[in-house]
Design an enzyme around this catalytic site. Structure first.
Site, short mmCIF file in Angstrom:
data_model
loop_
_atom_site.label_atom_id
_atom_site.label_comp_id
_atom_site.label_asym_id
_atom_site.label_seq_id
_atom_site.Cartn_x
_atom_site.Cartn_y
_atom_site.Cartn_z
N GLY A 114 2.73 2.35 10.65
CA GLY A 114 3.47 3.55 10.56
C GLY A 114 4.47 3.76 11.81
O GLY A 114 4.74 5.02 11.90
N HIS A 132 -9.52 1.29 4.84
CA HIS A 132 -8.20 1.16 5.60
C HIS A 132 -8.40 2.31 6.68
O HIS A 132 -9.26 3.11 6.68
CB HIS A 132 -7.10 1.86 4.63
CG HIS A 132 -5.88 1.88 5.16
ND1 HIS A 132 -5.18 2.81 6.22
CD2 HIS A 132 -4.76 1.07 4.97
CE1 HIS A 132 -4.01 2.49 6.62
NE2 HIS A 132 -3.67 1.34 5.93
N GLU A 164 -5.19 -4.89 10.80
CA GLU A 164 -4.26 -3.71 10.93
C GLU A 164 -4.60 -3.01 12.14
O GLU A 164 -5.17 -2.23 12.24
CB GLU A 164 -4.32 -2.79 9.70
CG GLU A 164 -3.85 -3.43 8.42
CD GLU A 164 -3.24 -2.58 7.36
OE1 GLU A 164 -2.20 -2.81 6.48
OE2 GLU A 164 -4.04 -1.39 7.12
N GLU A 186 -6.96 4.57 7.80
CA GLU A 186 -6.56 6.22 7.42
C GLU A 186 -7.89 6.67 6.89
O GLU A 186 -8.02 7.89 7.11
CB GLU A 186 -5.51 6.06 6.75
CG GLU A 186 -4.01 5.94 7.56
CD GLU A 186 -2.90 5.57 6.89
OE1 GLU A 186 -2.95 5.60 5.44
OE2 GLU A 186 -1.90 4.95 7.21
N SER A 240 3.49 -2.13 10.31
CA SER A 240 5.03 -2.11 10.38
C SER A 240 5.64 -3.36 9.97
O SER A 240 6.54 -3.99 10.89
CB SER A 240 5.36 -1.65 11.94
OG SER A 240 4.98 -0.29 12.25
N GLY A 260 2.85 -0.90 4.29
CA GLY A 260 2.96 0.36 3.84
C GLY A 260 4.25 0.78 3.57
O GLY A 260 4.97 0.47 2.53
N GLY A 261 4.85 1.16 4.64
CA GLY A 261 6.29 1.98 4.47
C GLY A 261 7.42 0.90 3.78
O GLY A 261 8.11 1.49 2.77
N ASN A 306 0.97 -1.37 0.01
CA ASN A 306 -0.19 -0.19 -0.14
C ASN A 306 0.72 1.26 -0.03
O ASN A 306 1.44 1.53 1.05
CB ASN A 306 -0.85 -0.28 1.17
CG ASN A 306 -1.71 1.21 1.40
OD1 ASN A 306 -1.87 2.01 0.43
ND2 ASN A 306 -2.11 1.31 2.84
N TRP A 307 0.99 1.84 -1.39
CA TRP A 307 1.86 2.81 -1.41
C TRP A 307 1.39 4.38 -0.69
O TRP A 307 2.13 5.35 -0.44
CB TRP A 307 2.37 3.24 -2.81
CG TRP A 307 3.00 2.20 -3.45
CD1 TRP A 307 3.27 0.93 -2.93
CD2 TRP A 307 3.60 2.17 -4.62
NE1 TRP A 307 4.05 0.04 -3.91
CE2 TRP A 307 4.22 0.83 -4.79
CE3 TRP A 307 3.61 3.13 -5.89
CZ2 TRP A 307 4.77 0.66 -6.39
CZ3 TRP A 307 4.21 2.81 -6.97
CH2 TRP A 307 4.82 1.49 -7.19
N LYS A 308 0.24 4.29 -0.18
CA LYS A 308 -0.57 5.40 0.29
C LYS A 308 -0.32 6.88 -0.71
O LYS A 308 -0.27 6.44 -2.00
CB LYS A 308 -0.06 5.71 1.53
CG LYS A 308 -0.29 4.43 2.61
CD LYS A 308 -0.17 4.62 3.91
CE LYS A 308 -0.10 3.13 4.69
NZ LYS A 308 -0.22 3.56 6.15
P1 PGA Z 1 2.85 0.31 7.63
O1 PGA Z 1 1.44 0.66 6.98
O2 PGA Z 1 3.50 -0.88 7.10
O3 PGA Z 1 3.67 1.33 7.02
O4 PGA Z 1 2.84 0.25 8.98
C1 PGA Z 1 0.79 -0.62 6.58
C2 PGA Z 1 -0.66 -0.13 6.16
O5 PGA Z 1 -1.23 1.04 6.64
O6 PGA Z 1 -1.42 -0.90 5.31
#
Ligand code: PGA
Length: 258
Positions: free
Chosen positions: A175, A97, A169, A99, A215, A236-237, A10-12
């Site tokens: 993050g 998600h 999640e 967010e 993470s 994500g990251g 997930n590149w956001k």
């Molecule tokens: P993260 O994000 O790996 O940066 O913690 C995961 C996500 O939000 O899907």
């Protein structure tokens, strides 16, 4: 039952077109095709979807969107429909998600509507659920997960949900560098599978893939993937660098977990 592992990135809201293409080239160039790979999906920003669809043609990496609207078309400024993301080459879509739930008003009810639209368009939905730190600390985790699962998934026929993927999640792990321990994640995954069995049946609950997200890094993926109910990861990251994403894709027991 064998569940093929799925690693999703997930590149956001990261990367411009040039950076997106170079990241995809890095991923494709580094895939070790001689080993049994998991299913792989990336969800870049929507402005890069059509260019990346071209770059991914004929590759084992599927393209996904980070969100979509449930209506087919109309006056929904800034939104994209299931048909539109499909038209540019998406085969998957991330829904609900945290967010989006926290900042953009997604609720269990809208996630349910999006899920219906995604399934209707034959998109693979990745429905995200997870508790906040406060909810975990006040012992509300199971209630929150139950509400999210029931709220988003109720009212379908089990056969409709064959393509469903769930991502657990925990919000406190996204993050933050704080991963849920493999035991904590496994406990939540088992609970979610149990909820699906209650809502539907054992057949669906034992075939649905449940990804862990929060993470996920090259140094914790192998241990997480040992857990029997962890079927992959939503990253994500660490999906923003080809090297770390490739290491996660090629987790130690790749192709052997069931
Ligand atoms: P993260 O994000 O790996 O940066 O913690 C995961 C996500 O939000 O899907």
């Amino acid at each position: 039952m064998f569940r093929r592992p799925l690693i999703a990135g997930n590149w956001k809201m990261n990367e411009d077109l040039k950076g997106s293409l170079s990241l995809v080239r890095g991923i494709l160039g580094g895939l070790n095709k001689s080993r049994d790979l998991p299913e792989i999906m990336i969800a870049p920003p929507s402005v890069a979807l059509s260019v990346l669809a071209e770059a991914l043609k004929g590759s084992p990496v599927r393209l996904g969107a980070q969100n979509m609207h449930w209506e087919e078309s109309g006056a929904f400024t800034g939104e994209l429909s299931a048909a539109q993301i499909k038209d540019v080459g998406c085969r998957s879509v991330i829904l609900g998600h945290s967010e989006r739930r926290q900042m953009f008003g997604d609720t269990n009810e809208t996630v349910a509507k999006k899920l219906k639209a995604a399934l209707g368009a034959q998109l693979q939905p990745v429905v995200c659920v997870g508790e906040t730190l406060d909810e975990r600390e006040t012992q509300k985790t199971w209630r929150v997960l139950e509400t999210q699962i029931r709220g988003a998934l109720a009212g379908f026929a089990p056969a409709d949900l064959a393509a469903l993927v769930i991502a657990y999640e925990p919000v406190w792990a996204i993050g933050t560098g704080k991963t849920a321990s493999p035991e904590q994640a496994e406990e939540a995954h088992r609970f979610i599978r149990g909820q699906i069995e209650k809502l539907y049946d054992e057949r669906l609950s034992s075939s649905v893939r449940i990804l862990y997200g929060g993470s996920v890094k090259p140094d914790n993926i192998d241990r997480l993937m040992i857990e029997p109910d962890i079927d992959g990861a939503l990253v994500g990251g660490a999906s923003l660098k080809a090297e770390s994403f490739l290491r996660i894709i090629q987790f130690e027991s790749a192709g052997t977990s069931s």
